[in-house]
Enzyme design. Structure first.
Site, PDB file in Angstrom:
ATOM      1  N   GLU A 215    -105.377  91.498  68.239  1.00  0.00           N
ATOM      2  CA  GLU A 215    -104.775  90.164  68.180  1.00  0.00           C
ATOM      3  C   GLU A 215    -103.255  90.290  68.301  1.00  0.00           C
ATOM      4  O   GLU A 215    -102.632  91.114  67.628  1.00  0.00           O
ATOM      5  CB  GLU A 215    -105.158  89.464  66.881  1.00  0.00           C
ATOM      6  CG  GLU A 215    -104.394  88.190  66.561  1.00  0.00           C
ATOM      7  CD  GLU A 215    -104.506  87.129  67.650  1.00  0.00           C
ATOM      8  OE1 GLU A 215    -103.485  86.474  67.922  1.00  0.00           O
ATOM      9  OE2 GLU A 215    -105.606  86.969  68.222  1.00  0.00           O
ATOM     10  N   HIS A 453    -126.985  65.792  43.576  1.00  0.00           N
ATOM     11  CA  HIS A 453    -126.870  67.076  42.880  1.00  0.00           C
ATOM     12  C   HIS A 453    -128.202  67.811  42.980  1.00  0.00           C
ATOM     13  O   HIS A 453    -129.262  67.200  42.821  1.00  0.00           O
ATOM     14  CB  HIS A 453    -126.536  66.835  41.397  1.00  0.00           C
ATOM     15  CG  HIS A 453    -126.542  68.079  40.569  1.00  0.00           C
ATOM     16  ND1 HIS A 453    -125.503  68.978  40.575  1.00  0.00           N
ATOM     17  CD2 HIS A 453    -127.472  68.578  39.720  1.00  0.00           C
ATOM     18  CE1 HIS A 453    -125.777  69.977  39.754  1.00  0.00           C
ATOM     19  NE2 HIS A 453    -126.977  69.756  39.212  1.00  0.00           N
TER      20      HIS A 453
END
Length: 474
Positions: A215, A453
């Site tokens: 990179e 939930h």
């Protein structure tokens, strides 16, 4: 040479082009779509869909290898192996079903599909050379005139001059070849630590290849907020992916068996490689079909369009990657639908409040709207808060507690202007993020919405609560 006329002529059968054609057909607009290769374009055939299939296969294989060593879940398996040829066949089966579905939808909408390569004569005339004889089409070239011309030719991978695709006996590859490997390389060098390079580099590493990433900048995923990339960096290190940051590629060694790399310290070294994946970006596909003859206004390599996707030539439209960044399939789809409706006389303009972007690394990264730094650059006084997935019960039960959800909102009115997330499965939260911004939700709206939930979505609510100073579970 056969001649015909249509109201709308679409060049390119990718996500933008086929959605535009289907919507136009639904609206009663006579439509012809020209595609030289396979319907679905890069996304369905050699991009979004096959890459996610390969990533899933790699994840499952890594999981099996982990279980072979024993796990906290109590699962034990024998040493796993992978048949890459079968993996590719499975991936190709998914692609085939999706592209077949697109073909059926186009037929249902009354769209005429021509399999061939288009050459623009002018803004209303196109010559089509058949790519292969098709049922009811024949192999005769034809000239099509139209009232509206929609350009949706997509994009192509950017090559490196020092290492063109196909060089070193085919060892230098793009993402296209990386998604259909006949065999797995022992050593893979990836050039570019953006989302394409890391998604595929991580997948290959999980499949067993030794992977090194080069990179030019000082960190991975340089286009993303650095805080979001830290969990990804941690996974790269855990997997044993070798990173060479602040480095540039000089080319291949003379025998083609290694990549020559230079660091910012001016030191040169070589990385042995059986295969080299060049993933330094994509560029609009503007060559090879006579586009230059239209003399359209351009922005660099991309076609310049207005908020209705009109080009500088009357009744010539352009969408998707051809119009530049962000090069996202869902952006092209939205633009394609819009163009069809504008041609039908609807009052539409392309002005989304936010454009979701997802990086399918491990863990996944989602960005919608503004991050704190971008909000500050735009002069907005914003507050932000994040909720760690380590405090989320569902994340714990998935053994995936790395990462967080972050919300960005205006301090004065609590209007939400951005969401960011990193973690396993957070890509599925992108729709909720985008919807909240598009509908003008405030922190109070999200905090006051009951979230099921146990789900990862609870972390979205908790982030909003924390921004309001009312955090419950952190």
């Amino acid at each position: 040479m056969k001649r015909q006329h249509t109201t709308l002529l679409v060049i390119g059968g990718g996500p933008g082009g086929y959605v535009a054609a289907i919507r136009a057909g639904q609206l009663g607009i006579p439509t012809v779509l020209v595609e030289g290769d396979r319907l679905g374009g890069t996304c369905l055939n050699i991009g979004c869909i096959p890459s996610k299939a390969l990533i899933h296969a790699a994840d499952e294989f890594e999981k099996a290898r982990h279980w072979a060593q024993g796990s906290a879940l109590g699962i034990r398996v024998q040493q796993p192996a992978i048949d890459v040829a079968q993996t590719v066949r499975w991936k190709d089966g998914i692609v085939s079903r999706l592209t077949g579905g697109v073909d059926a939808l186009l037929k249902k909408a009354g769209v005429q599909v021509l399999r061939g390569w288009a050459t623009l004569r002018d803004g209303k005339t196109v010559e089509v050379q058949p790519s292969a004889p098709a049922q009811g089409q024949g192999a005769e070239p034809r000239v099509i005139t139209c009232e509206h011309l929609l350009l949706a030719t997509g994009s192509v991978p950017v090559p490196l001059p020092s290492m063109p695709f196909g060089s070193a006996g085919g060892a230098v590859i793009s993402s296209t070849e990386a998604l259909s490997p006949a065999t797995l390389p022992r050593r893979l060098v990836v050039v570019g630590a953006g989302y394409i390079g890391l998604e595929l580099g991580m997948a290959y590493r999980k499949l067993g290849a030794d992977v090194a990433v080069i990179e030019a900048t000082g960190r991975v995923l340089p286009g993303y907020d650095e805080e979001l990339t830290r969990p990804v960096l941690a996974t790269l290190k855990r997997l044993g992916v070798v990173l060479h940051l602040n480095c540039s590629v000089e080319g291949l060694t003379e025998d083609g068996s290694a990549v020559r790399v230079r660091s910012t310290m001016a030191d040169e070294f070589v990385l042995p490689a059986d295969r080299v994946l060049v993933a330094v970006g994509r560029r609009p596909r503007t060559e090879g079909f006579g586009l230059e003859g239209l003399l359209l206004d351009m922005s660099g390599r991309a076609i310049k369009v207005d908020e209705q996707c009109r080009t500088s030539m009357r009744n010539v439209w352009a969408i998707g990657d051809l119009t530049g960044e962000p090069m996202l399939a869902h952006r092209a789809m939205a633009q394609g639908e819009l163009v069809a409706e504008v041609i039908a006389g609807h009052k539409r303009r392309f002005a989304p409040m936010a454009m979701p972007a997802v990086c399918f690394t491990d863990p996944e990264v989602v960005v919608v709207g503004l991050d704190p730094a971008e909000a500050e650059r735009r002069g907005l006084d914003c507050l932000h808060a994040h909720f760690p997935l380590a405090g989320n019960g569902r994340a714990m039960s998935l053994e995936s507690t790395e990462g967080f959800i972050r919300v960005v909102a205006r301090r004065d009115q609590h209007l939400i202007v951005g969401w960011q997330a990193v973690g396993r499965g957070v890509s599925e939260l992108a729709a909720a993020f985008s919807q909240s911004i598009e509908m003008g939700a405030t922190l109070e709206d999200i905090a006051g919405t009951i979230h099921a939930h146990p789900t990862l979505g609870e972390a979205v609510q908790e982030a909003a609560l924390r921004a309001l100073g009312r955090a419950v579970h952190v």
